[in-house]
Scaffold this active site. Structure first.
Site, PDB file in Angstrom:
ATOM      1  CE1 TYR A  51      -4.253   0.835  -0.343  1.00  0.00           C
ATOM      2  CE2 TYR A  51      -4.432  -1.304   0.724  1.00  0.00           C
ATOM      3  CZ  TYR A  51      -4.997  -0.283  -0.029  1.00  0.00           C
ATOM      4  OH  TYR A  51      -6.297  -0.387  -0.454  1.00  0.00           O
ATOM      5  CD  GLU A  53      -4.852   5.078   0.606  1.00  0.00           C
ATOM      6  OE1 GLU A  53      -4.787   5.730   1.664  1.00  0.00           O
ATOM      7  OE2 GLU A  53      -5.857   4.438   0.252  1.00  0.00           O
ATOM      8  CG  ASP A 196      -7.154  10.479 -24.672  1.00  0.00           C
ATOM      9  OD1 ASP A 196      -6.134   9.770 -24.685  1.00  0.00           O
ATOM     10  OD2 ASP A 196      -8.294  10.046 -24.399  1.00  0.00           O
ATOM     11  CB  THR A 222      -3.552   3.771 -22.662  1.00  0.00           C
ATOM     12  OG1 THR A 222      -3.128   3.805 -24.034  1.00  0.00           O
ATOM     13  CG2 THR A 222      -5.028   4.120 -22.582  1.00  0.00           C
ATOM     14  CE  LYS A 225      -6.165   2.084 -25.735  1.00  0.00           C
ATOM     15  NZ  LYS A 225      -7.207   3.121 -25.899  1.00  0.00           N
ATOM     16  NE  ARG A 231      -5.223  -4.383 -20.538  1.00  0.00           N
ATOM     17  CZ  ARG A 231      -5.632  -3.968 -21.741  1.00  0.00           C
ATOM     18  NH1 ARG A 231      -6.464  -2.948 -21.847  1.00  0.00           N
ATOM     19  NH2 ARG A 231      -5.214  -4.561 -22.838  1.00  0.00           N
TER      20      ARG A 231
HETATM   21  C1  LIG Z   1      -8.208   3.480 -25.134  1.00  0.00           C
HETATM   22  C2  LIG Z   1      -8.513   4.903 -24.953  1.00  0.00           C
HETATM   23  C3  LIG Z   1      -8.822   5.429 -23.691  1.00  0.00           C
HETATM   24  C4  LIG Z   1      -9.141   4.586 -22.479  1.00  0.00           C
HETATM   25  O1  LIG Z   1      -8.233   3.722 -22.031  1.00  0.00           O
HETATM   26  P1  LIG Z   1      -8.651   2.517 -21.047  1.00  0.00           P
HETATM   27  O2  LIG Z   1      -7.350   2.113 -20.471  1.00  0.00           O
HETATM   28  O3  LIG Z   1      -9.324   1.496 -21.892  1.00  0.00           O
HETATM   29  O4  LIG Z   1      -9.581   3.075 -20.011  1.00  0.00           O
HETATM   30  C5  LIG Z   1      -8.968   6.800 -23.570  1.00  0.00           C
HETATM   31  N1  LIG Z   1      -8.836   7.594 -24.636  1.00  0.00           N
HETATM   32  C6  LIG Z   1      -8.562   7.127 -25.867  1.00  0.00           C
HETATM   33  C7  LIG Z   1      -8.422   8.083 -27.004  1.00  0.00           C
HETATM   34  C8  LIG Z   1      -8.408   5.762 -26.073  1.00  0.00           C
HETATM   35  O5  LIG Z   1      -8.177   5.298 -27.303  1.00  0.00           O
END
Ligand SMILES: *Cc1c(COP(=O)(O)O)cnc(C)c1O
Length: 415
Positions: A51, A53, A196, A222, A225, A231
């Site tokens: 933990y 936090e 994003d 993320t 990807k 993840r």
């Molecule tokens: C995949 C994605 C997310 C979310 O990611 P998760 O880990 O699945 O919650 C947010 N924004 C964009 C543009 C994405 O492609």
């Protein structure tokens, strides 16, 4: 290692089956990738017991010396990777990261302007079923019929909406995003600019897609990807005031204890992303996606926007008598995993759609190059040309499984 096999044969067997599935099929879902065994080892490490936090050197629990060191390493590597000043590596996922950005910078009911989900945006960019569309007043922009963002149009919409925040970045957009133009739009209407880069981060850090810095006020991604890490999510900014608000929004705002094992794995992933080989990987991801687009176009398919600048290709079947759902199923039978996707000018429901999204990151991680992508693209076209021919699908599946086996993912089980 067989602790799992000994203790829980049911889950062990499912892990084995999943490894077999990932090995035998051609994984072409644009948001997926294969991470390194080293990343998985860190994810499966003893840090899952801890933990922690709070933030490095400001924890609510004792015994955090090594957790501090891990998180600091992850932060330092991420800063170097994206050339920015403040990073929060604690978000459990991309959606959590986006939630924290809104929680930090908006009040309930404030206006968000993001890309429409059906045009390639993400649920968390203001889509109605998501918290982002429920807790905030959300508005959207989209792409033109040519599959591209028309920045003049976005400006027109922004002027009418007067949003508090503009979200740029997408989940199904094959062209470069012009962050500078988004900055100009945000400035014109006095909005915060939020980028994003969940899909393109692996290209951005390699210099293979323009960076959202210095244009965006805040950036999320993320880590699993195109970055090919564990993840998870991450938030970046160069603004100290925003950084403080983000940190409080993550903890204690939205999350409790950070996943220190995943943060350790993020750090390992960033080390991979900082290596000279990473630039080669990112270049190859783009080359492979381009080959895919070129062959599909040559074979008479309608590639949205006429090609790709990144790691994915959107194919439209608006002019065909089969749907994205049909194509997804037929390609699945042939051993190719893709996803159905809405396309500009969509006429079918989101459960059926008129397109598919195909990505190159995962197969590129397996070592495939232009020659393999040319072959695969031709097989995709073969399947689609004769979409009801299940015998052909079976034959192609056999051929592609043989191809897949030549590109080993992991030399030994990693669980
Ligand atoms: C995949 C994605 C997310 C979310 O990611 P998760 O880990 O699945 O919650 C947010 N924004 C964009 C543009 C994405 O492609």
């Amino acid at each position: 290692m067989s602790f799992l096999k000994e203790f829980d044969s049911e889950i062990y067997e499912l892990c084995e089956k999943e490894l077999e599935r990932q090995t035998d099929h051609l994984e072409m879902i644009a948001s997926e990738n294969f991470t390194l065994p080293a990343v998985m080892e860190a994810m499966g490490s003893v840090f899952t017991n801890k933990y922690a936090e709070g933030y490095p050197n400001k924890r609510y629990y004792g015994g955090c010396d090594y957790a501090d060191a891990v998180e600091q390493l992850a932060i330092d590597r991420a800063k170097k990777l994206f050339n920015c000043e403040h990073v929060n590596v604690q978000p459990h996922s991309g959606s959590q990261a986006n939630g924290a950005v809104y929680a930090a910078l908006l009040k309930a009911g404030d206006k968000i302007l993001g890309m429409d989900l059906s045009h390639g945006g993400h649920l968390t960019h203001g889509s109605k079923p998501s918290f982002s569309g429920k807790n905030y007043s959300s508005f959207t922009y989209g792409v033109e019929l040519d599959g591209r963002i028309n920045y003049d149009r976005v400006l027109d919409i922004a002027k009418i909406v007067q949003p508090k925040i503009i979200v740029c970045g997408a989940s199904a957009y094959a062209r470069e995003i012009d962050f500078k133009k988004f900055r100009e739009i945000a400035d014109e209407v006095g909005a915060i600019l939020f980028a994003d880069i969940a899909h393109i981060a692996g290209l951005v850090c390699a210099g293979e897609h323009p960076s959202p810095f210095p244009y965006a006020d805040v950036v999320t991604t993320t880590t699993h990807k195109t970055l090919a890490g564990p993840r998870g999510g991450m938030i970046m900014t160069n603004d100290e005031d925003i950084a403080k608000k983000i940190n409080s929004a993550i903890f204690p705002g939205l999350q409790g204890g950070p996943l220190v094992h995943v943060i350790a794995a993020k750090a390992v992933g960033f080390k991979h992303n900082l290596s000279p080989e990473w630039k080669e990987y990112a270049k190859q991801v783009k080359k492979n996606a381009s080959v895919l687009a070129e062959v599909l176009i040559k074979r008479g398919y309608d590639v949205v926007s006429g090609g790709t600048d990144n790691h994915l290709v959107l194919v439209s079947f608006l002019n065909k008598d089969f749907s994205g759902k049909d194509a997804d199923a037929a390609l699945g039978n042939a051993g190719i995993t893709v996803n159905k996707n809405t396309v500009p000018g969509e006429t079918r429901s989101p459960f059926v759609t008129s397109g598919i999204r195909i990505g190159s990151p995962a197969l590129t991680s397996r070592g495939m190059k232009e020659a393999e992508f040319e072959l695969i693209a031709n097989r995709i076209a073969d399947v689609l040309d004769d979409i009801e021919n299940t015998e052909l699908q079976k034959k192609i599946k056999q051929e592609l499984t043989e191809l897949a086996h030549k590109f080993v993912i992991y030399n030994q089980p990693t669980y």
